[in-house]
Each structure stands twice: as C-alpha cells, then as structure tokens.
Design a protein around this motif. Sequence first.
Motif, mmCIF file in Angstrom:
data_model
loop_
_atom_site.group_PDB
_atom_site.id
_atom_site.type_symbol
_atom_site.label_atom_id
_atom_site.label_comp_id
_atom_site.label_asym_id
_atom_site.label_seq_id
_atom_site.Cartn_x
_atom_site.Cartn_y
_atom_site.Cartn_z
ATOM 1 N N TYR A 170 0.828 -1.204 0.000
ATOM 2 C CA TYR A 170 0.000 0.000 0.000
ATOM 3 C C TYR A 170 0.862 1.254 0.000
ATOM 4 C CZ TYR A 170 -3.396 3.537 1.204
ATOM 5 O OH TYR A 170 -4.163 4.671 1.192
ATOM 6 N N LEU B 142 0.546 4.026 -2.853
ATOM 7 C CA LEU B 142 0.221 5.404 -2.487
ATOM 8 C C LEU B 142 1.272 6.366 -3.017
ATOM 9 C CD1 LEU B 142 -1.445 7.491 -0.883
ATOM 10 C CD2 LEU B 142 -0.062 6.887 1.135
ATOM 11 N N THR C 226 -4.018 2.954 -9.430
ATOM 12 C CA THR C 226 -5.226 3.107 -8.624
ATOM 13 C C THR C 226 -5.795 1.741 -8.261
ATOM 14 O OG1 THR C 226 -5.775 5.264 -9.579
ATOM 15 C CG2 THR C 226 -7.584 4.028 -8.580
ATOM 16 N N PHE D 176 -3.619 0.331 -5.627
ATOM 17 C CA PHE D 176 -3.911 1.129 -4.430
ATOM 18 C C PHE D 176 -5.168 0.595 -3.742
ATOM 19 C CE2 PHE D 176 -6.353 4.743 -2.723
ATOM 20 C CZ PHE D 176 -5.438 5.384 -1.901
ATOM 21 N N CYS D 177 -6.199 0.286 -4.510
ATOM 22 C CA CYS D 177 -7.458 -0.187 -3.937
ATOM 23 C C CYS D 177 -7.330 -1.607 -3.380
ATOM 24 C CB CYS D 177 -8.566 -0.136 -4.982
ATOM 25 S SG CYS D 177 -9.019 1.544 -5.489
ATOM 26 N N GLY E 137 -4.972 -1.363 -0.328
ATOM 27 C CA GLY E 137 -5.652 -0.616 0.729
ATOM 28 C C GLY E 137 -6.736 -1.430 1.390
ATOM 29 N N LEU F 240 -13.127 1.450 -1.896
ATOM 30 C CA LEU F 240 -12.021 2.344 -2.249
ATOM 31 C C LEU F 240 -12.113 2.799 -3.701
ATOM 32 C CD1 LEU F 240 -8.694 1.177 -0.539
ATOM 33 C CD2 LEU F 240 -9.711 3.443 -0.534
ATOM 34 N N CYS G 281 -12.174 6.641 -4.934
ATOM 35 C CA CYS G 281 -11.200 7.181 -5.891
ATOM 36 C C CYS G 281 -11.908 7.812 -7.097
ATOM 37 C CB CYS G 281 -10.256 6.078 -6.354
ATOM 38 S SG CYS G 281 -9.083 5.519 -5.090
ATOM 39 N N SER H 263 -3.643 11.729 -3.032
ATOM 40 C CA SER H 263 -4.798 10.871 -2.765
ATOM 41 C C SER H 263 -5.550 11.345 -1.531
ATOM 42 C CB SER H 263 -4.348 9.424 -2.569
ATOM 43 O OG SER H 263 -3.662 8.941 -3.713
ATOM 44 N N GLY I 203 -8.408 6.543 1.591
ATOM 45 C CA GLY I 203 -7.598 5.345 1.757
ATOM 46 C C GLY I 203 -7.152 5.167 3.191
#
Length: 375
Positions: free
Chosen positions: A157, A161, A186, A189-190, A193, A239, A243, A256, A259
Amino acid sequence: MGQYRLLLSEISNQGFRNLSPDPVSFGGGVTLITGENAQGKTNLLEAVALVCGQRSFRGAAPADMARDRERFSVAALVNGRAGADRLEISWSSEEGRRFQRGGKPAGFREVSTAAPAVFLGMEHRELLTGGPAGRRRFLDRLVLGLRPAGGDDLVRYATALRERNSLLSSSRAGRAAAAGELEAWTEEFCLAGSAVRRHRNAALASWTEVFRELARTAGGDYAAIRAACTAADESPDALRADCQRLLSLERRRGYSLAGPHRDDLVFERRGRPLSAQASAGEISRTVALVKLAEWSALYRAAGEPPLFGADDFDAGLSEGWVEDFFDALPEGASVLLTTAAAPARWARRASAVLEVRGGGVSGVRALRAVEAAGV
C-alpha cells in the motif's frame, strides 16, 4: 512472579545520547530503572526500543539521539525461541538506519519479530489527544505483531500510495502520465488498501477483546470505553468508489484523498469522543490500559510474553492505580520500568534495580539489599 524466560540480557551503545558505552546487564522479571531526572533513565529505555526494531517512543529524530548528531549504534543480546541472538541498530547521517541480526543485515520487521516489545511513555497520551497519524501507527504495529503477513500488504500500500501520488502531482503540474498508468496504480492502491483495512480491523478485534477485559477490571467508566476504525467498509469496491468520486479533486490537489492513510481510530465513551470528556488522570490510565492490552494481545498471539517497557510509569498516578498496574502485568514477562521514586517504594513488586547517574548505570542490585538499605 512465576517463571519467566529472559528476553533481553545485555545492551551496549556507542554515541547514543548521554549513555555510557559500558554494557548494561538485565535480569528477568520486573526491573526498576531509577535515578533523578535528566540522568539517562529514559535514554536507556529508548535505546532498548530502538534495538527491538521500533522508533523512538518520544518521537525523536535519529540526529537528536546521536551525541554528535552524526552517528550512533545500539547492540543487544536477546534470548528467543531460536536461542541466543545479537541484534544491532546503527544510524549515521550518511547511510541512515541499518539493522543487523547475528552480524548479518536484517530488516526492522525481522528484528521486531526476534525481540517483540511494547513501550509506554507519556508521549502515548497522543493516542487519545493527538492527531490520527499516531493512531494509524498504533494500528499498524498491531498488524505487524498480530498478523505478521500483513506487513507485506502495508508495504504494497505504501508503494501504491507513493506512485499514485506522484502521478497525481504530475497531473496537477500539467504533465500527462502514460496511458493507463494512473488506472493501474489506482487498482493496486485499492487492492492493497482493502487488505490493509482487513488486517487493521482483524488486529483491532484481537486487541479489543483484551482491552475490554482490562477496562472491566479497572471498573467505573473505563468499562464504557470503545475503540473503532472509521473505515467500516474494507472492500476494494469501497475504495474504488472513493477514488472515482474524488479523482477530479485529487488531480487539482496532487495527492490521494481517500484510503487507509487517512483512516482513524476513534476512542469513545457513551457515543462521545473520549478526549472531550476524560480528565488528565483518566487519559493517562486509559493509555496505560491501551498499551497493556497491546502487550497482552501479542502475548496471546505469540505464546510468549514480549518485553514491556514503561517510562516514568508511576508519574501522576495514585498508589492504588500503580498497584493495579502491577497486577495487570502478565506473569513470565521481562519488564523495564523507569521511575524517579525511591527504589524501596516499589521494592516488593520488582526483581532488581538499575541506578542511572549521568548516563552511567550501576550493576543490578538484589532487592534484599535495597530494602535493607531503606533507599
């Protein structure tokens, strides 16, 4: 006191604050670290925290811990499940922080596993009164202690990020990213996260079980205290939706806005923030319960007690609460407690005493001698 396994047997340093380079030996059970203010008691406990793979519980920068602001090292002998081990942390302004285990390079997670430990200091009051960053760090330490595999997702993560923020910052500056690059990061990231939120919630559930037991034992309004993460939905879809909803604003700001890095841990009592209603004494006692619960949760998960260190553990607390504090210490642990009180005050509760004067530490004295001297 019961039977204990000695975790930390010796510590030494070069250039750490005002501490003497002479090795300091520890016994098992509860060790009182005594001395007047500004003699080095907290420095000694801080050195132990660093060599156990943790940051300074004072929040100090490495240069502030180096006597010459350029470099220091701390080494320790520990006895874990695999037997005797030598751990070392070194820092220099040129190379930053480095760990070694058995003379070989190691990461802080490996060192933390070899020397599990929990520390309590006055600075931890900020868990209740400060900003969310400290509470997120608390959650992530729980993850590393209770769900070690979650460390990989924390790293994933952090990487996602950083990369996503870099792309958003470039977009803000008018520099277009490669086609699909922001979308790819992204998605990572999701996914990462979501995993971090799952790990945090699971670790918090284990901690909560212990905390509620300790809070009930403390009695009164402590039993009504609750802690919960603000991120109720830990799914990747949640998430993704955040986003998508915030993307235009993120492009304008360059970072961002949703998150795990913006989540919080909320402490409440009867539906109201605890920090808005608790007295200073209640804050101190609650923080002690929070850290004791962390310690006990790690103990349950690992099957052996981590080291526990508390700085000025009795400062501002009634004698009755200090007695309760001692009663809450699990048997079988190595415990380091700094205090400015005369050693004899808590003599019957401890196994040994270290006296710190001007950064130097006298040998461990048997408490029979302390009690006989009446000091």
